[in-house]
Design an enzyme around this catalytic site. Structure first.
Site, PDB file in Angstrom:
ATOM      1  N   GLY A  45       0.874  -1.204  -0.008  1.00  7.90           N
ATOM      2  CA  GLY A  45      -0.012   0.087  -0.056  1.00  7.90           C
ATOM      3  C   GLY A  45       0.872   1.232  -0.109  1.00  7.90           C
ATOM      4  O   GLY A  45       2.008   1.287   0.426  1.00  7.90           O
ATOM      5  N   GLN A  50       3.102   9.976   1.905  1.00  5.81           N
ATOM      6  CA  GLN A  50       4.182   9.078   1.909  1.00  5.81           C
ATOM      7  C   GLN A  50       5.353   9.529   0.711  1.00  5.81           C
ATOM      8  O   GLN A  50       6.418   9.378   0.821  1.00  5.81           O
ATOM      9  CB  GLN A  50       4.149   7.673   1.705  1.00  5.81           C
ATOM     10  N   CYS A 105       5.488  -0.695   7.583  1.00  8.73           N
ATOM     11  CA  CYS A 105       5.272   0.670   6.604  1.00  8.73           C
ATOM     12  C   CYS A 105       6.420   1.048   6.079  1.00  8.73           C
ATOM     13  O   CYS A 105       7.488   1.269   6.302  1.00  8.73           O
ATOM     14  CB  CYS A 105       4.578   1.339   7.604  1.00  8.73           C
ATOM     15  N   LEU A 106       6.285   1.451   4.755  1.00  9.26           N
ATOM     16  CA  LEU A 106       7.199   1.957   3.960  1.00  9.26           C
ATOM     17  C   LEU A 106       8.045   3.120   4.555  1.00  9.26           C
ATOM     18  O   LEU A 106       9.253   3.580   4.158  1.00  9.26           O
ATOM     19  CB  LEU A 106       6.912   2.420   2.423  1.00  9.26           C
ATOM     20  N   HIS A 147      -4.851   0.907   7.363  1.00  5.41           N
ATOM     21  CA  HIS A 147      -3.393   1.447   7.550  1.00  5.41           C
ATOM     22  C   HIS A 147      -3.272   2.377   6.772  1.00  5.41           C
ATOM     23  O   HIS A 147      -2.836   3.518   7.055  1.00  5.41           O
ATOM     24  CB  HIS A 147      -2.471   0.117   7.188  1.00  5.41           C
ATOM     25  N   GLU A 148      -3.524   2.254   5.228  1.00  4.64           N
ATOM     26  CA  GLU A 148      -3.291   3.424   4.356  1.00  4.64           C
ATOM     27  C   GLU A 148      -4.340   4.533   4.691  1.00  4.64           C
ATOM     28  O   GLU A 148      -3.729   5.717   4.399  1.00  4.64           O
ATOM     29  CB  GLU A 148      -3.476   3.000   2.715  1.00  4.64           C
ATOM     30  N   HIS A 151      -2.918   7.115   7.119  1.00  9.84           N
ATOM     31  CA  HIS A 151      -1.869   7.947   6.596  1.00  9.84           C
ATOM     32  C   HIS A 151      -2.683   9.367   6.058  1.00  9.84           C
ATOM     33  O   HIS A 151      -1.950  10.078   6.451  1.00  9.84           O
ATOM     34  CB  HIS A 151      -1.140   7.392   5.507  1.00  9.84           C
TER      35      HIS A 151
HETATM   36 ZN    ZN Z   1       2.274   3.059   5.815  1.00 12.34          ZN
END
Ligand code: ZN
Length: 192
Positions: A45, A50, A105-106, A147-148, A151
């Site tokens: 995701g 991000q 998470c990235l 999760h996304e 953000h």
């Molecule tokens: Zn994330």
């Protein structure tokens, strides 16, 4: 084009995001670049903040996750069709027994922690063609979506772990915020 990923500690990840319309400049190429970025960084995701954009858009692509993938070995869900763009999403309902999943998470490279989230969500959103959807998801799909979605609200998964764990990883989070992390993709952090 592969975007660098903004990591924990960069203010953009805590900013309020705004809705976009179908005339948002360069939207089709932005979507395609974000998919490329997600694939390159091996994420399932990616949310616009991000990559430094405070807009309400995220995408998911779990089509490449097999059972051997880290974090995805506890379930038998077939995610091979789970590739979507969520524009101006709104979670209108979440329900079901909260369950624990080891999330990554990235924007927080090399760190995974157990996070509890509800089993089901209902979400309204527009897809890449600005077609409206009102759908329900469960299991890992609902997990990735939540999760996304977080953000876009300036929330990161480490905000949801217990205070003791958070204290234990404070040093690693601080290192990540200074760019002291070994990842194969390009990152952006605040130079203090
Ligand atoms: Zn994330």
């Amino acid at each position: 084009m592969i975007y660098p990923i903004y990591v924990y500690g960069t203010p953009i990840l805590r900013k309020k995001t705004i809705d976009i319309d179908k005339d948002y400049p360069g939207l089709p190429s932005l979507i395609s670049d974000m998919f490329d970025t997600m694939k390159f960084s091996e994420g399932v995701g990616l949310a616009a903040p991000q990559i430094g954009l405070a807009i309400r858009m995220f995408m998911v692509d779990a089509t490449g996750t097999g059972k051997e993938e880290e974090g995805f070995d506890e379930d038998d869900e077939d995610l091979s069709d789970f590739k979507k763009v969520f524009i101006n999403p709104k979670i209108t309902k979440s329900w079901g027994e909260p369950w624990t999943f080891n999330e990554g998470c990235l924007s927080i490279p090399d760190l995974r922690e157990d996070v509890d989230r509800p089993e089901n969500v209902r979400i309204q959103y527009y897809d890449e063609s600005f077609k409206f959807h009102d759908e329900e998801f469960d299991g890992v799909r609902a997990r990735i979506i939540q999760h996304e979605y977080d953000h876009l609200e300036g929330i990161m998964f480490v905000d949801k772990i217990n205070p003791l764990r958070k204290r234990l990883i404070a040093g690693r989070l601080s290192a990540i915020s200074k760019g002291k992390v070994d990842v194969h993709y390009k990152i952006r952090f605040v130079n203090k």
